[in-house]
Design a protein around this motif. Structure first.
Motif, PDB file in Angstrom:
ATOM      1  N   ARG A 101       0.840  -1.203   0.000  1.00  0.00           N
ATOM      2  CA  ARG A 101       0.000   0.000   0.000  1.00  0.00           C
ATOM      3  C   ARG A 101       0.875   1.252   0.000  1.00  0.00           C
ATOM      4  N   ARG A 104       2.684   1.840  -3.397  1.00  0.00           N
ATOM      5  CA  ARG A 104       1.832   2.301  -4.503  1.00  0.00           C
ATOM      6  C   ARG A 104       1.689   3.824  -4.507  1.00  0.00           C
ATOM      7  N   ASN A 105       1.985   4.468  -3.354  1.00  0.00           N
ATOM      8  CA  ASN A 105       1.984   5.928  -3.298  1.00  0.00           C
ATOM      9  C   ASN A 105       3.205   6.554  -3.943  1.00  0.00           C
ATOM     10  N   THR A 197       5.834  10.997   2.591  1.00  0.00           N
ATOM     11  CA  THR A 197       6.446  11.298   1.293  1.00  0.00           C
ATOM     12  C   THR A 197       7.522  12.363   1.459  1.00  0.00           C
ATOM     13  N   GLN A 201       3.946  14.692   3.197  1.00  0.00           N
ATOM     14  CA  GLN A 201       2.572  14.229   3.345  1.00  0.00           C
ATOM     15  C   GLN A 201       2.572  12.854   4.018  1.00  0.00           C
ATOM     16  N   ILE A 202       1.530  12.639   4.814  1.00  0.00           N
ATOM     17  CA  ILE A 202       1.396  11.346   5.499  1.00  0.00           C
ATOM     18  C   ILE A 202       0.762  10.325   4.558  1.00  0.00           C
ATOM     19  N   ILE A 203       1.320   9.124   4.488  1.00  0.00           N
ATOM     20  CA  ILE A 203       0.713   8.025   3.730  1.00  0.00           C
ATOM     21  C   ILE A 203       0.082   7.022   4.692  1.00  0.00           C
ATOM     22  N   GLU A 204       0.851   6.636   5.697  1.00  0.00           N
ATOM     23  CA  GLU A 204       0.337   5.734   6.725  1.00  0.00           C
ATOM     24  C   GLU A 204       0.758   6.283   8.082  1.00  0.00           C
ATOM     25  N   PHE A 205      -0.152   6.177   9.026  1.00  0.00           N
ATOM     26  CA  PHE A 205       0.112   6.676  10.370  1.00  0.00           C
ATOM     27  C   PHE A 205      -0.571   5.694  11.316  1.00  0.00           C
ATOM     28  N   GLN A 206       0.195   4.772  11.848  1.00  0.00           N
ATOM     29  CA  GLN A 206      -0.406   3.705  12.655  1.00  0.00           C
ATOM     30  C   GLN A 206       0.129   3.756  14.070  1.00  0.00           C
TER      31      GLN A 206
END
Lengths: 244, 244, 244, 244, 244, 244
Positions: A101, A104-105, A197, A201-206
């Motif tokens: 995931r 793909r960004n 990125t 920019q945030i792509i995933e934040f878990q």
């Protein structure tokens, strides 16, 4: 400095990074990446085997997917070989879905129609942070595979958009620890993984607190530390491919 | 020199060998071994998990077993990840059974009661001869694991008996080719794998002619070349651990 | 005579052979073969289901493949039914790959384009030597299936080239024992399987010393005994189909 | 006589029966049974491996269970080998559950505490009626295994109660056909299987009309024909073991 | 009244029935059906995915198939989730094959060429009789799905032929008990399942005596009670869809 | 209001909630929960089957774990039944791990030594937000199961600590949408799931931007909306069990 941190690193520092490109003669992109003692072997394989939903819906796009695995003795005690017993562990599933995931960004899928890039992240040695290290290495392998697509004339335009990087951050009471090693990870209250990125920019934040919940202040701290660490890692990624 | 041989090696020569011990911080024995472009990562893991038949029959012995796997992109085109689809390929089965059987000849199992050594051979890059390269590297990892058993006082006496080595030999009409690379292997008539001890005894001798059958002369030639090559490899193994 | 041999056979003798052709009304070739108390039911099934690599590469050839299985109570104690637990044992895999590889030497695959012959070897009763008995019976079933291809006009020319036969030979110190039964096999040091053609060419030559290694003299002895036994078995095979 | 019946049998007749006891040297009971061209190899294996529910609930009883399988070429076209693809077909499941359930009626489980008898029914050749043929043969193997228990002193009293037999009956419009062969079975409207005891009690009575439903008259007819056929078969079973 | 019956029902009475149509917004037919405390959620899904044999043989027909499952806590103690461990239980297999076979009698498959209806029966709460309750509910869902086919113009003529209903009947010595609940079922000698059409024809008639065999009188009794109960249930089915 | 929102809800509003406790007669806790058209059936099952790591390490604690599944026709088009094909999807794995991890924060595991609570979340009908709806319902079932432990005297003290609630939030350009339904979810750029405690502490905070990345402002907005929504949901949970 947190009492959990044993290796003289400041809380906000990640471990020594080593990037070795072209570590495999066959793959279109390949990187051996090390964060301290964690070593992951990443390959990017180009093919025309796009998932069936792309064909069925006649989408004008390609796909990037990832598989993750640990060698049995990547860890302190030997694990049984993943997949040999008719199922993949939930942890493995979760990690490889995250890697795919995130990556793909990094590309514009519409610029690689009917092309697939399979990312394989094989953990040779594990000492914490294998999923973030995988993403960081795989992104470089993906960059190289995209270069390959351009060089071979398989795409009209380079589908690679920008570098992305990942970092793990632990929350121990009021302290934030960047890039946990295994010993730290085992004793931490809450564990976070951030993927960002180059353009911040945030792509995933878990954030996940199994032993300890946390408040807004921790959330803000993780963000700040995430931005700082991922930007530094992206600089290393770009340097490794000769950019800037 | 055979027309199949493209890399200036004489027919009886094996490829350049590189042995890197202690390539893993966790395993009791670990070796990265390279025969030309073929690279196998071997670890030996000590545990007390002996197979059930030893417990049930109350045998006073230990066990050595092996698992073999190739990374998906170890080969020119990507293979699907072994074991992810609920079964191991017959080829993988066959190879890991051979490795385990061969290595059990290198130790005296009765000297390591209730102890198991799990050998893992993971092919990082394949260019022919992965099973013989695996045996050659794994034997060194096994040697180191046996040293560990002695140092930790887990055994009364060192169970390691002697080094063993393996070599692949191809039969192309009347020529014998030592240590086939992938291009040679794909075009050869018959393929042999020989495993021998330091005392020049045969452990495994497998000749298989899928495209071409062969006679007694070839059998004798394979034996002679097998003796010569395995003795040279054993010298390299011993050198790598500081013997002689 | 070896102390291991309990049935008055000379060391070089194989057991009484019984061959019953056409033991199945459906199959294009079928043989019930017995070596002493070992009984294997072999069928050869003709179809147009060639493996995908033949279609993909548009090869002008056919294929022969084999499956091997033991009935649960073929042995002294009942085994769980192979395949019922989501995997085939490594031993089964190894054996059926050997059978298929051996039998492909008996035919000219280019003379049976787009035709597949599936060999099934089901061990009804096991008393040692099931893999060699399987090959010996299956070769006759294959012969009959090739006759069927000719009779039905499915091939321009009979693809059957020559008979092949297999024998197991044990090495017990300095003695060689032909065609081991189960009791002998359990107590033997090293176990060999030889497959040869009518023209005395070697197809498979597998020597494996799990308990005992061996030298060149044993290798030569196995070859000599292998030639002698396989030629005799081929005579029986030919007799069973009315040749000579 | 029904137009479906091609072999001169009267509608109420079953096919020629052949029973060969002791067809396996290892099993405690074994029978090769033939109904016309349908051949089933039945073994009964004694062990102490009772199911876990017996141990957990500390029941003072034993167990009888069955497995059923067809050789790949038991049928006119080759089937893929059952169980090789990680699952057993629903048909196989259904049949082996029926066989086990039926046979448990032939014994008094409380007279064989902590003993298990595993029945294996392997169809060598199929021409209709494999499940009923399996039950008929397996019951004799079970009888012999019970004799074995008595002879070895493993039970205080013989657990075998009485013979049971099974028959298939087809309903074709207003005609009832006993012991369908494959050609009949393929063209019949409704298919029944009846299992009865020597004392004419019903154990299983399964009528299934996939193509044709039926009324009370057919039900009565199936019962009458079922009684008649099973009593005749039980006479053959008893004769085969030397009773009466 | 049988001593086994604890809820004031007469032996010939089935439990209170509750039918809730359109319990799912997505399915072409859906019914929540309750027989006492047994609750089954039934959906009928229309698609064009007919089985391969229909395509291969170019049959001008459609297909109806069923899957059955129990929620883990449908029962008094939690069961492990069916299918999660790489196999479906034999019981599940048997039941879903019965449901599919029965429902195919309710439609004229030739009137729905190239259309498939998948029935899913999920047991929300189990208290005996889940397979018969499933059939009774699924038949209504199937009726609604057939209406959908007509309304959408996917068929020229409504393929639904007639309602079918199922009932379980227990044999306890000389008494017959209609619609067993779990407590009754656990203590009963023999268990029967009857499926009949509105026109009083038998589709399935399964009597199975694991603990107790039975005679012709019981057979007749089961038939009579089966006719009576299924006719009453069919009346309820028709009422639920507004017929009569 | 976002152009994606079709049902007159304000962006910050979640859907109508309906909670039905004790929807299952067997389970120690059971809840049917509905968020709009999304319906999840949750059960909590008490047992003494704690995971092996608790026994092996002799930990004085219990465990809470979860399984999640969708009925095949819970969605607009039928899915194949999860688990029937020898593997669980990655999505299912990920969701059930999240549910289990979240719920373990609601209890004090040390207060339920050697006791396990298995949560089953079965989605009866899906219209977006199935994982958050599952957590919200399961927490009530868990509360009831803890009450059961107290009432039965199985624990010294109630292990339930506090209610937790989950909400999904979508990011569409600059707008945040609370509790996405399926149509919204399909068109949204980034998808977040937040789990919080009654004391406003974060347990899980997962933001994932597959189509759109996002900045710090969105992060803050998700936090604020997450706090507000989870507090309102917790009020509904407490009301449903009669608290406050």
């Amino acid at each position: 400095m947190s009492k959990l941190r044993q290796d003289n690193r400041q809380n906000h520092e990640f471990r020594q990074v080593k990037i070795t490109r072209n570590c495999n003669i066959w793959a279109e992109g390949s990187v051996l990446i090390e964060f301290g003692r964690t070593k992951v072997f990443c390959t990017a394989s180009v093919s025309d085997k796009v998932p069936s939903f792309i064909k069925e819906q006649k989408l004008e796009q390609g796909w990037v997917t990832a598989e993750y695995s640990m060698l049995p003795r990547a860890t302190a005690t030997r694990n049984s070989r993943d997949g040999r017993k008719c199922s993949i562990s939930g942890r493995t599933m979760e990690i490889q879905r995250l890697i795919g995931r995130a990556l793909r960004n990094a590309v514009d899928l519409s610029k690689m129609p009917n092309l697939a890039i399979n990312i394989d992240c094989d953990v040779i040695q594990a000492d914490g942070g294998t999923r973030t290290t995988s993403i960081n290495g795989a992104c470089i392998a993906l960059y190289d595979a995209c270069q390959y697509l351009v060089e071979k004339g398989l795409v009209a335009e380079n589908p690679f958009k920008e570098f992305i990087a990942a970092i793990s951050i632990g929350i121990d009471d009021n302290e934030l620890l960047c890039d946990l090693d295994y010993a730290e990870d085992s004793n931490i209250g809450a564990d976070c993984n951030v993927v960002m990125t180059e353009s911040q920019q945030i792509i995933e934040f878990q954030l996940s607190g199994e032993k300890q919940s946390f408040g807004k202040q921790a959330l803000d701290g993780v963000y700040d530390l995430g931005v700082q660490a991922t930007q530094q890692i992206i600089a290393l990624q770009k340097e490794s491919v000769g950019l800037k």
